[in-house]
Design a protein around this motif. Sequence first.
Motif, PDB file in Angstrom:
ATOM      1  N   UNK A 294      17.226  41.005  42.643  1.00 54.42           N
ATOM      2  CA  UNK A 294      16.446  40.259  43.632  1.00 54.42           C
ATOM      3  C   UNK A 294      17.341  39.550  44.621  1.00 54.42           C
ATOM      4  N   UNK A 295      16.968  38.314  44.967  1.00 52.62           N
ATOM      5  CA  UNK A 295      17.761  37.498  45.886  1.00 52.62           C
ATOM      6  C   UNK A 295      18.987  36.982  45.134  1.00 52.62           C
ATOM      7  N   UNK A 296      20.167  37.490  45.509  1.00 50.15           N
ATOM      8  CA  UNK A 296      21.389  37.176  44.753  1.00 50.15           C
ATOM      9  C   UNK A 296      21.685  35.677  44.745  1.00 50.15           C
ATOM     10  N   UNK A 297      21.578  35.030  45.907  1.00 51.79           N
ATOM     11  CA  UNK A 297      21.888  33.601  45.982  1.00 51.79           C
ATOM     12  C   UNK A 297      20.910  32.789  45.141  1.00 51.79           C
ATOM     13  N   UNK A 298      19.629  33.137  45.236  1.00 54.48           N
ATOM     14  CA  UNK A 298      18.610  32.419  44.468  1.00 54.48           C
ATOM     15  C   UNK A 298      18.813  32.635  42.968  1.00 54.48           C
ATOM     16  N   UNK A 299      19.155  33.857  42.588  1.00 56.36           N
ATOM     17  CA  UNK A 299      19.381  34.156  41.174  1.00 56.36           C
ATOM     18  C   UNK A 299      20.538  33.333  40.621  1.00 56.36           C
ATOM     19  N   UNK A 300      21.588  33.215  41.405  1.00 58.96           N
ATOM     20  CA  UNK A 300      22.750  32.431  40.963  1.00 58.96           C
ATOM     21  C   UNK A 300      22.405  30.951  40.847  1.00 58.96           C
ATOM     22  N   UNK A 301      21.523  30.469  41.718  1.00 57.61           N
ATOM     23  CA  UNK A 301      21.077  29.071  41.617  1.00 57.61           C
ATOM     24  C   UNK A 301      20.272  28.858  40.351  1.00 57.61           C
ATOM     25  N   UNK A 302      19.466  29.867  39.977  1.00 52.69           N
ATOM     26  CA  UNK A 302      18.687  29.768  38.736  1.00 52.69           C
ATOM     27  C   UNK A 302      19.624  29.697  37.535  1.00 52.69           C
ATOM     28  N   UNK A 303      20.654  30.551  37.526  1.00 49.19           N
ATOM     29  CA  UNK A 303      21.565  30.607  36.376  1.00 49.19           C
ATOM     30  C   UNK A 303      22.520  29.419  36.317  1.00 49.19           C
ATOM     31  N   UNK A 304      22.737  28.784  37.463  1.00 45.81           N
ATOM     32  CA  UNK A 304      23.759  27.742  37.567  1.00 45.81           C
ATOM     33  C   UNK A 304      23.572  26.621  36.549  1.00 45.81           C
ATOM     34  N   UNK A 305      22.363  26.137  36.394  1.00 45.36           N
ATOM     35  CA  UNK A 305      22.117  24.977  35.525  1.00 45.36           C
ATOM     36  C   UNK A 305      21.609  25.365  34.143  1.00 45.36           C
ATOM     37  N   UNK A 306      21.573  26.663  33.859  1.00 50.02           N
ATOM     38  CA  UNK A 306      21.129  27.091  32.532  1.00 50.02           C
ATOM     39  C   UNK A 306      22.289  27.057  31.557  1.00 50.02           C
ATOM     40  N   UNK A 307      22.037  26.595  30.362  1.00 48.32           N
ATOM     41  CA  UNK A 307      23.075  26.493  29.344  1.00 48.32           C
ATOM     42  C   UNK A 307      23.124  27.799  28.550  1.00 48.32           C
ATOM     43  N   UNK A 308      23.966  28.731  28.993  1.00 50.51           N
ATOM     44  CA  UNK A 308      24.063  30.016  28.304  1.00 50.51           C
ATOM     45  C   UNK A 308      25.504  30.531  28.387  1.00 50.51           C
ATOM     46  N   UNK A 309      25.851  31.374  27.427  1.00 54.41           N
ATOM     47  CA  UNK A 309      27.181  31.997  27.407  1.00 54.41           C
ATOM     48  C   UNK A 309      27.083  33.512  27.414  1.00 54.41           C
ATOM     49  N   UNK A 310      25.991  34.038  27.907  1.00 54.08           N
ATOM     50  CA  UNK A 310      25.772  35.475  27.895  1.00 54.08           C
ATOM     51  C   UNK A 310      26.420  36.149  29.097  1.00 54.08           C
ATOM     52  N   UNK A 311      26.937  37.365  28.927  1.00 49.02           N
ATOM     53  CA  UNK A 311      27.476  38.108  30.074  1.00 49.02           C
ATOM     54  C   UNK A 311      26.357  38.480  31.046  1.00 49.02           C
ATOM     55  N   UNK A 312      26.655  38.348  32.332  1.00 46.38           N
ATOM     56  CA  UNK A 312      25.661  38.606  33.374  1.00 46.38           C
ATOM     57  C   UNK A 312      26.018  39.890  34.115  1.00 46.38           C
ATOM     58  N   UNK A 313      25.023  40.750  34.301  1.00 41.17           N
ATOM     59  CA  UNK A 313      25.192  41.993  35.067  1.00 41.17           C
ATOM     60  C   UNK A 313      24.300  41.908  36.304  1.00 41.17           C
ATOM     61  N   UNK A 314      24.909  41.919  37.487  1.00 42.62           N
ATOM     62  CA  UNK A 314      24.129  41.919  38.730  1.00 42.62           C
ATOM     63  C   UNK A 314      23.861  43.351  39.150  1.00 42.62           C
ATOM     64  N   UNK A 315      22.591  43.621  39.523  1.00 44.05           N
ATOM     65  CA  UNK A 315      22.208  44.960  39.973  1.00 44.05           C
ATOM     66  C   UNK A 315      21.309  44.826  41.200  1.00 44.05           C
ATOM     67  N   UNK A 316      21.307  45.844  42.071  1.00 39.82           N
ATOM     68  CA  UNK A 316      20.431  45.802  43.253  1.00 39.82           C
ATOM     69  C   UNK A 316      18.985  46.138  42.890  1.00 39.82           C
ATOM     70  N   UNK A 317      18.357  45.249  42.120  1.00 38.56           N
ATOM     71  CA  UNK A 317      16.948  45.444  41.732  1.00 38.56           C
ATOM     72  C   UNK A 317      16.061  44.653  42.682  1.00 38.56           C
ATOM     73  N   UNK A 318      15.025  45.305  43.162  1.00 38.67           N
ATOM     74  CA  UNK A 318      14.112  44.609  44.076  1.00 38.67           C
ATOM     75  C   UNK A 318      12.697  45.161  43.914  1.00 38.67           C
ATOM     76  N   UNK A 319      12.261  45.247  42.645  1.00 40.88           N
ATOM     77  CA  UNK A 319      10.940  45.800  42.367  1.00 40.88           C
ATOM     78  C   UNK A 319       9.829  44.805  42.698  1.00 40.88           C
ATOM     79  N   UNK A 320       8.679  45.337  43.029  1.00 42.03           N
ATOM     80  CA  UNK A 320       7.503  44.474  43.211  1.00 42.03           C
ATOM     81  C   UNK A 320       7.121  43.901  41.850  1.00 42.03           C
ATOM     82  N   UNK A 321       6.914  42.584  41.824  1.00 41.90           N
ATOM     83  CA  UNK A 321       6.664  41.906  40.550  1.00 41.90           C
ATOM     84  C   UNK A 321       5.163  41.805  40.306  1.00 41.90           C
ATOM     85  N   UNK A 322       4.678  42.724  39.509  1.00 43.35           N
ATOM     86  CA  UNK A 322       3.276  42.738  39.092  1.00 43.35           C
ATOM     87  C   UNK A 322       3.222  43.263  37.662  1.00 43.35           C
TER      88      UNK A 322
END
Length: 341
Positions: A294-322
Amino acid sequence: MNNQKKTAHLNSLIGKISGKQKLEKQIDEMQSYIMELEVESQKLQRRLEKKEKNTKRAISEKQEAEEKLNAANIKIETLQNEIESLKEEMNNLQDIKFRNIEILYPSKIQNWLLKIQSMRSNDDSLITVYLKPGDLLSNLKNPNRILDDIDEKTQSLLAKIESFTGCILFYDTDSVICEVIVPPFPVRESKWEIGKDFQIEQLKTILEQDFKICILQAHAGESFVGIANTGEFENYRIIKSSVKAKHKKGGFSQKRFEELRNEDISHHIEKVQSEYNKVMDGIENEVDYIIVGGDRELTRLVLKDLNHNLPVIEKPMDNKIEKYNLNNILKNALSCRRYQI
């Protein structure tokens, strides 16, 4: 005595009359002047000899300087030609593009693998290269051998691929096939092999592993968080918020409008983070990867304050959310990207 005096007096008188004394004085003066000239001449001769030596040394130094200057000019000209050649080469490389880029969904990747696996050669001309995320061809063991066998176009395009999971190159030195696959999950070991067939075992292992994943797709006002395993979602959340569209006019109204829009986005991010914590509650240790799109900048803002140690994989996904589109979201997260060179 009288006769002698008379003779001397007579001679003196004759000398005065003839100007002998005056001539003798002039002779003495001339001899003195000649001696001064000889001394001056000797000084001038020494100065001339010194000047000639300096002139010879100056000529020699000038010739040496000219030789060095000529050598420097030649070197500069050579370097300029090399720079121009490199610029031309870089421009040519920048113009090089992939022949094709496509997404291979899980159902399609198996058919593609069978075709790659079926390829055979009578000699050692088929090269397989596995690169971990961030690795380069030059990082491989014995890189000179592999770099000599792979053409510069392929090397250049391979370096352009951005991937959080690494990539796999299938390269035929006879130019029958040249393709790169970006797998859905990371390559664990960088290596290369050359032989009569392609080595697909590590890729098959990656595709066959059953990972539990968290998929996060974020957009302003519409986001998705889900947990998937064995090819289906176990749990998911669709998060929707009212976020103002971007203001197209200028002035004070635009500034105020953007402030309100940013407040809406911040509120949406908080909602996504809250839903993420809910779906991950009690199972975070079981999750292997977070796949985001999705929106890369927005996604990074979501992950920024989350307490996690999981590896993150960024992909060019932009599916309609339904709800009816959940299968496409999962297929996209588990897909490979194929680059044809």
